[in-house]
Design a protein around this motif. Structure first.
Motif, PDB file in Angstrom:
ATOM      1  N   GLN A 115       1.243  -1.257  -0.020  1.00  0.00           N
ATOM      2  CA  GLN A 115      -0.179   0.023   0.032  1.00  0.00           C
ATOM      3  C   GLN A 115       1.003   1.581  -0.046  1.00  0.00           C
ATOM      4  O   GLN A 115       0.427   2.951  -0.165  1.00  0.00           O
ATOM      5  N   TYR A 116       1.904   1.505   0.604  1.00  0.00           N
ATOM      6  CA  TYR A 116       2.569   2.491   0.448  1.00  0.00           C
ATOM      7  C   TYR A 116       4.346   2.201   0.622  1.00  0.00           C
ATOM      8  O   TYR A 116       5.607   2.282   1.044  1.00  0.00           O
ATOM      9  N   PRO A 117       4.706   1.598  -1.257  1.00  0.00           N
ATOM     10  CA  PRO A 117       5.907   0.860  -1.508  1.00  0.00           C
ATOM     11  C   PRO A 117       6.802   2.269  -1.256  1.00  0.00           C
ATOM     12  O   PRO A 117       6.596   3.550  -1.349  1.00  0.00           O
ATOM     13  N   GLY A 118       7.920   1.262  -0.548  1.00  0.00           N
ATOM     14  CA  GLY A 118       8.984   2.157  -0.398  1.00  0.00           C
ATOM     15  C   GLY A 118       9.101   3.401   1.339  1.00  0.00           C
ATOM     16  O   GLY A 118       9.942   3.907   1.465  1.00  0.00           O
ATOM     17  N   ALA A 119       7.925   3.384   2.050  1.00  0.00           N
ATOM     18  CA  ALA A 119       7.647   3.700   2.882  1.00  0.00           C
ATOM     19  C   ALA A 119       8.954   3.323   3.866  1.00  0.00           C
ATOM     20  O   ALA A 119       9.038   4.470   4.916  1.00  0.00           O
ATOM     21  N   ARG A 120       8.714   1.752   4.451  1.00  0.00           N
ATOM     22  CA  ARG A 120       9.532   1.438   5.381  1.00  0.00           C
ATOM     23  C   ARG A 120      11.401   1.986   4.886  1.00  0.00           C
ATOM     24  O   ARG A 120      12.251   1.586   5.933  1.00  0.00           O
ATOM     25  N   LEU A 121      11.413   1.728   3.343  1.00  0.00           N
ATOM     26  CA  LEU A 121      13.073   1.512   3.247  1.00  0.00           C
ATOM     27  C   LEU A 121      13.225   3.136   3.636  1.00  0.00           C
ATOM     28  O   LEU A 121      14.042   3.742   4.432  1.00  0.00           O
ATOM     29  N   SER A 122      12.392   4.342   3.138  1.00  0.00           N
ATOM     30  CA  SER A 122      12.257   5.714   4.411  1.00  0.00           C
ATOM     31  C   SER A 122      12.852   5.554   5.676  1.00  0.00           C
ATOM     32  O   SER A 122      13.687   6.724   5.715  1.00  0.00           O
ATOM     33  N   ARG A 123      11.898   4.894   5.524  1.00  0.00           N
ATOM     34  CA  ARG A 123      12.223   5.280   7.302  1.00  0.00           C
ATOM     35  C   ARG A 123      13.063   4.277   8.256  1.00  0.00           C
ATOM     36  O   ARG A 123      14.358   5.197   8.719  1.00  0.00           O
ATOM     37  N   GLU A 124      13.752   3.721   7.668  1.00  0.00           N
ATOM     38  CA  GLU A 124      14.806   2.879   8.281  1.00  0.00           C
ATOM     39  C   GLU A 124      16.066   3.829   7.362  1.00  0.00           C
ATOM     40  O   GLU A 124      17.273   3.948   7.999  1.00  0.00           O
ATOM     41  N   LYS A 125      16.077   4.436   6.893  1.00  0.00           N
ATOM     42  CA  LYS A 125      17.219   5.395   6.705  1.00  0.00           C
ATOM     43  C   LYS A 125      17.414   7.012   7.287  1.00  0.00           C
ATOM     44  O   LYS A 125      18.441   7.464   7.896  1.00  0.00           O
ATOM     45  N   ASP A 126      15.986   7.290   8.581  1.00  0.00           N
ATOM     46  CA  ASP A 126      16.066   8.335   9.500  1.00  0.00           C
ATOM     47  C   ASP A 126      15.301   7.613  10.849  1.00  0.00           C
ATOM     48  O   ASP A 126      14.281   7.732  10.574  1.00  0.00           O
ATOM     49  N   LYS A 127      15.791   6.742  11.511  1.00  0.00           N
ATOM     50  CA  LYS A 127      14.045   5.610  11.962  1.00  0.00           C
ATOM     51  C   LYS A 127      13.748   6.644  12.626  1.00  0.00           C
ATOM     52  O   LYS A 127      12.614   6.828  13.560  1.00  0.00           O
TER      53      LYS A 127
END
Length: 213
Positions: A115-127
């Motif tokens: 549903q939110y492609p790439g969102a979890r990866l973006s979060r990992e960059k600045d959690k």
């Protein structure tokens, strides 16, 4: 940087994690939503309560502060029953509520990715600073936890019933850890943490079974 508590007399805080729920088993994000505690979770709460009963022989100045979510209240009630505390010893404390995961709540990681492609990866960059859509960041959680720790306790010993993500911030804030150190911490289901004299001590709940028996 370690916080300076040299001029302050601090009460002792035991941090107990809210127990496992049906959604935890399914890998769903809970956040501010609720799910019933399962049988494994009920036993974990009872085990934590038995451990606390051995650690706290004097119940005259003990209270339980709990997250307002239903699964937290159930955990706290189970602790009260095992420790021998009256339900009146429980205080609902809004700052202990779980991390607000906004639009991710109720979803599995696979559903979030769909549903939110790439969102979890973006979060990992600045959690630390990433704000989940409709939710909050770890930095915002840190601020409310810091306010709770700075507040006046109603008893000399407080049992804080909260959630895994909040526990790691409680531990880290209390001990003056960096954001990176806090994010590396966790809170396993069979552990609780004692915050006392500016130190964080991990306690295995099952390790107290045979003490005094």
């Amino acid at each position: 940087m370690r916080r300076d508590f040299s001029e302050v007399t601090l009460p002792t805080i035991y941090v107990v994690r809210v127990c496992e729920t049906a959604w935890d088993r399914e890998g769903r994000q809970l956040g501010h939503l609720d799910s019933p505690i399962n049988a494994k979770g009920i036993e974990a709460a009872r085990m934590a309560g038995r451990a606390l009963r051995k650690l706290l022989p004097d119940l005259q100045s003990v209270c339980i502060e709990t997250s307002p979510l239903g699964r937290a209240g159930h955990t706290a009630a189970l602790l009260c029953a095992e420790i021998g505390l009256e339900p009146s010893a429980m205080i609902v404390s809004p700052p202990l509520i779980d991390y607000n995961l906004g639009s991710w709540q109720g979803l599995t990681n696979a559903e979030i990715d769909a549903q939110y492609p790439g969102a979890r990866l973006s979060r990992e960059k600045d959690k630390w600073h990433y704000v989940v859509p409709g939710g909050e960041s770890y930095a915002q959680v840190h601020k409310r936890v810091e306010g709770w720790l700075a507040g006046k306790r109603s008893a000399q010993v407080t049992i804080a019933v909260t959630h895994r993500m909040i526990s790691r911030i409680l531990q880290g804030n209390y001990a003056g850890m960096t954001p990176e150190q806090m994010l590396r911490r966790s809170h396993l289901q069979d552990r609780m943490y004692k915050l006392c004299d500016a130190r964080v001590e991990e306690i295995r709940c099952d390790a107290t079974r045979n003490q005094g028996e």
